[in-house]
Design an enzyme around this catalytic site. Structure first.
Site, PDB file in Angstrom:
ATOM      1  CG  ASN A   1      20.814 -15.949 -42.728  1.00 33.22           C
ATOM      2  OD1 ASN A   1      19.821 -16.675 -42.777  1.00 33.22           O
ATOM      3  ND2 ASN A   1      22.051 -16.413 -42.876  1.00 33.22           N
TER       4      ASN A   1
ATOM      5  CE  LYS B   1      23.167 -17.586 -39.674  1.00 35.39           C
ATOM      6  NZ  LYS B   1      24.527 -17.804 -39.188  1.00 35.39           N
TER       7      LYS B   1
ATOM      8  CG  HIS C   1      25.254 -18.843 -45.010  1.00 33.91           C
ATOM      9  ND1 HIS C   1      25.879 -19.582 -44.027  1.00 33.91           N
ATOM     10  CD2 HIS C   1      25.024 -17.625 -44.474  1.00 33.91           C
ATOM     11  CE1 HIS C   1      26.008 -18.830 -42.951  1.00 33.91           C
ATOM     12  NE2 HIS C   1      25.497 -17.630 -43.189  1.00 33.91           N
TER      13      HIS C   1
ATOM     14  CD  GLU D   1      25.316 -20.945 -40.725  1.00 32.67           C
ATOM     15  OE1 GLU D   1      24.122 -20.839 -41.064  1.00 32.67           O
ATOM     16  OE2 GLU D   1      25.867 -20.166 -39.915  1.00 32.67           O
TER      17      GLU D   1
ATOM     18  CD  GLU E   1      27.529 -14.073 -44.095  1.00 32.75           C
ATOM     19  OE1 GLU E   1      26.854 -13.384 -43.313  1.00 32.75           O
ATOM     20  OE2 GLU E   1      27.238 -15.249 -44.395  1.00 32.75           O
TER      21      GLU E   1
ATOM     22  N   GLY F   1      28.680 -16.012 -35.998  1.00 30.11           N
ATOM     23  CA  GLY F   1      28.173 -16.513 -34.720  1.00 30.11           C
ATOM     24  C   GLY F   1      29.214 -16.595 -33.612  1.00 30.11           C
TER      25      GLY F   1
ATOM     26  CB  SER G   1      30.108 -11.434 -34.962  1.00 31.48           C
ATOM     27  OG  SER G   1      30.180 -12.816 -34.672  1.00 31.48           O
TER      28      SER G   1
HETATM   29  P1  PGA Z   1      25.868 -13.920 -37.390  1.00 33.64           P
HETATM   30  O1  PGA Z   1      25.541 -14.682 -38.762  1.00 33.64           O
HETATM   31  O2  PGA Z   1      25.465 -12.494 -37.570  1.00 33.64           O
HETATM   32  O3  PGA Z   1      25.053 -14.659 -36.360  1.00 33.64           O
HETATM   33  O4  PGA Z   1      27.341 -14.052 -37.172  1.00 33.64           O
HETATM   34  C1  PGA Z   1      25.729 -14.058 -40.007  1.00 33.64           C
HETATM   35  C2  PGA Z   1      25.394 -15.012 -41.112  1.00 33.64           C
HETATM   36  O5  PGA Z   1      25.667 -16.224 -40.966  1.00 33.64           O
HETATM   37  O6  PGA Z   1      24.830 -14.623 -42.146  1.00 33.64           O
END
Ligand code: PGA
Length: 243
Positions: free
Chosen positions: A6, A8, A93, A95, A162, A168, A205
């Protein structure tokens, strides 16, 4: 196993094409035990679709509209994603759930639309740190699941668990916590009449140091990788390490 990258809000067309072609070069001709899909921003999809043509890496979008066409400024439809060669779309997601107040109902509608267009929705669920500290992680995930997965539970879709606090942050749940949540998700899906074989990915992560341990957990069917998916060599090596 399914490994998804992903990206982003990262990469212009030149950077994205280079990232995709480097991943492709790294894995070409090697023994692969996983499916791979990458999720670049919309503006890169067309160019990267050309880079990935006839390759083992699939393409996906990071979101889609509930609408098919019309006066919906800023939206991208599921059929437009299909048009540029996408097979998957990430929906719900955290976010988007948090930053854009996307509700379970909206995510469900998007998932239905995507399925109807022949694109596989990857529906994301996960609790915040506060919810986990209150011991509510299972009930939060249950509510998200039951209200945001597509109506056609026999159709094709994927779940990504997640935990918001792991995204992150460099922090992940331990293997027992991951296992417990995955068993819980499988139970919820099964007891609400879904197919037994729905794939569930872990996200939050994932990196080259923890991917093997996370993916070795029997219940885990793959990973949704954010930050590390922007590093072609690390992302490729996670894919190549899958047993
Ligand atoms: P990350 O993000 O691996 O940077 O923690 C995962 C995601 O948001 O899909």
């Amino acid at each position: 196993m399914f490994i998804a990258g992903n990206w982003k809000l990262n990469c212009n067309i030149v950077q994205g094409s280079k990232l995709a072609s480097t991943i492709l070069k790294n894995i070409e001709g090697k023994n692969l035990n996983c499916k791979i899909a990458i999720f670049p921003p919309f503006t890169c999809l067309s160019s990267i679709s050309d880079v990935l043509k006839d390759s083992v890496i699939s393409l996906g979008g990071q979101d889609c509209s509930i609408h098919t066409n019309g006066a919906f400024t800023g939206d991208i439809s599921a059929s437009m994603l299909v048009d540029v060669g996408c097979k998957y779309v990430i929906l719900g997601h955290s976010e988007r759930r948090m930053g854009y107040k996307e509700s379970n109902a909206l995510i469900k509608t998007k998932a239905n639309v995507a399925q109807n267009m022949g694109i596989v929705p990857i529906v994301c669920v996960g609790e915040t740190a506060k919810e986990r500290n209150l011991g509510k992680e299972k009930s939060v995930v249950k509510t998200q699941l039951l209200n945001s997965i597509p109506n056609n539970s026999k159709g094709s879709y994927i779940i990504a668990y997640e935990p918001v606090w792991a995204i992150g942050s460099g922090i992940t749940p331990n293997i027992d916590e991951i296992k417990e949540m995955f068993v819980n998700i499988k139970y919820i899906l099964k007891s609400s009449g879904n197919n037994d074989d729905i794939k569930i990915l872990y996200g939050g992560s994932v990196n080259i140091n923890n991917s093997l341990e996370i993916l070795s957990c029997d219940e885990v069917n793959g990973a949704l990788i954010g930050g590390t998916s922007l590093n072609a060599d690390e992302f490729s090596s996670i894919c190549l390490d899958v047993k």
